[in-house]
Design a protein around this motif. Sequence first.
Motif: not given
Length: 620
Positions: A266-282
Motif C-alpha cells: 500500500q505504498k505510492e505506485i509509480p505511474l507511467s511517464n508516458h515517454r513512448r519514445t524510449t522504445n526507439q530512443d538510442p
Amino acid sequence: MKKIFYLFIICFSFQMLSAQDVKVEPPHWFANMKSQQLQLLVHAENIKDAEVKLNSDKVQLLEVHQADSPNYLFLDLKLAQTSKAYNFKIDFNLKNKEKLTYQYKVKKRQKLADEFVGFDSSDAVYLITPDRFANGNPSNDVIKGMNETKIDRADTYARHGGDIEGMIKHLDYISDMGFTAIWPSPLLENDMHHGSYHGYAMTDFYKVDPRFGDLKSYKKLAKKLHQKDMKLIMDMVANHCGSEHWWMKDLPFHDWVNFQEEFVNQKEIPLSNHRRTTNQDPYASEIDTDLNQKGWFVETMPDLNHKNPFMAKYIIQNSIWWIETLGLNGIRQDTYPYANKEFMADWAKAIMTEYPNFNIVGEEWSTNPLLVGYWQDGAENKDKYESYLKSTMDFPMQTMIVNALNEDETWGTGLVKIYEALANDFYYTNPESIMIFADNHDMSRIYTQLNEDVSKTKMALGLVLTLPRIPQIYYGTEILMDDSEKPGDHGLIRTDFPGGWASDEVNAFKGEGLSNKQKDFQSFLKRLLNYRKTSKALTEGETKHFAPFNAIYILVRTTNDEKVILFLNKNKETQKIDLSRFDELDFKGKIFKSIIDSQSFEWSQSLDLKPGLSIFTTKK
C-alpha cells in the motif's frame, strides 16, 4: 440402503461444490491449432501441492508449475493433433485427501485458420463506445453485486446502459450507412467502482461484462455481422488490467504485475511517464524506459509484467481464445507502446502465425511518423526490432488534417501540411494498411476541432475516405456530434447517440428530430461511404497528388477503369482552375460526375471549382 444413498448424495454434492471452486483459464480450448502447446492457469484454495492426473490419451501433461501463492498451479499440456472435439478430465488430489475434478473441453474449430480474414483498406470501420450507443436490453442495466450500482445518463462518467443488444438492433443502420466493419471499445468485465463504462479496466479477461450482455450475445453480434458480410474488430488491452481484477486479491507470483511490492504494501505506485519514445530512443535512460513500460497507466490500472513467462503466455492465449470464440476479423490493441516491446512482438507473431490473413492495429498516439512507422511489420529499424504488426494508427495525418484546415491560407502553408504529411508515406512499409481517422473516443470530436465549421468537417471526412488508408469513423460523427461545451472532456466525447434509448426525443437512426444541418451531413457521409464500398479506385487504386496552389489541394486515385479526383478548396468563392496543369493524368475528354451531388463536367480546359469539398468520379 437409504442411509447409503443419502451419504452418496452428500459426498457427490461436496465433490461438485469443490469442483466449482476450481477456476481454469482458458476455460476451454480448440482442436487442430497449429501449436499443440497449451498452458492452463488453475486457481483453487491450497491447490499448490496437489497431485495432477489426466485421464486421456489425447493429452500429455508436460509439466506442473507451482506459483508463489498456494492457490495456483500452471499446467503445461500437449494436445493431440486432431480436428475432432474431445473432453478430458483433470484430477487434483489434494494433501487433505480431497479430490477435485475439472472436465476440460477441446472444441471443434468453427473455421480453418486461413479463413479468419482481417480488415483492410477495402473496409470502413465504425468505432463505437457501446455504453453510449444504444440500450437494447434495459434489464441488464444494473447487475446486483457489481461495484457500480446505478445508471445515470446525466453523469457523463457514469454508466448509461448501452449494450451489445443495442448494437445488434442497429446493424442495419450501420450497414446502410456504408460501413463494413465495427470496432466496439472493450466489452469484457470492468467491475470497477466508478467510470468503468469505457471498458479499458478489465477485471476478468474471459468474461463479458454482464451490463453489456454475455458471451452468447457477443457471439450473436459476431454472427449477425458476418451474415451481413461485415467484420468485427475486438478492442484488447495487453498492457494493464483493472485494480479490481480477481487476481489482484491473490497474485500468483511476486512479479505478476509491475511495481507489485508497492501495491501489496500500500505504498505510492509509480505511474507511467508516458515517454513512448524510449522504445526507439538510442539515448534513453533505463529509468525513463522502465517508467514507460512498467509504470501504471493510471492508479486504477495495474501494469502487467510481460517478462513473467506465465503472464506472457496468458495474454497470448487469451487473444487467440477470443479470435476463435468470436471468429474475429481483427484486433485493435490499446496503449501499444506502453507494454514490453519484445513481448508485443511475440504476441503479434503468435497471432499472425496462427492466422496469416488476420489483421491487428496498434495504438501509437504520436504525431511523429517515424514513431508510427517503427511499429509496422517490415520496418527497417536500426535496432533490428521486428514487430509483426500489420497496422498502426495514423495520428500524424489526423493532426495535419486538422491543422491544415484550421490554418489561415494567407501564406499558403495550410493545405501544404496535408501534402507533405502524405509524402511521408515513403517511410511506411505499407501505408494502405495504416488506419486513418478524423477523431476517436479519446479526443475532441472533429466537428469541435474544426470550430463547428461544416464545410471543413466535410473536407476532413472526404479526405479520410479518399486517402490510401483504412478509414475509421467514430459513431456520431455522421450527425456532427460535438463536445464544444467542454472540449476534450472524455464524458462529452462519448455522448449518447440520440435514438439509442426509448425515451430519446431525437432518433438519429431514423433521422427524426435532427436539424437540417445534421441530416445533410448524415446524407453526405452515407453517399460517400456507400460509393467507397464498391470503388476499386478508393480501396486499392494508385495515388497521386499535386502541391497546393491558391488554397486548393488535389488528390487522385485511379485504376484502369475508374478515376476519382478530390478537390479541397479553402477559398470562400468559386475558383476557375486551369486543367492543363494536370495533363499528365490523361483525363482529357473524360466525363466526371460528383459523388456528393448532381454536378458533372467534361475534363477540358478549365473547371469552375466551388468552395469546400468536391469529389468526382468517372465511374458510371
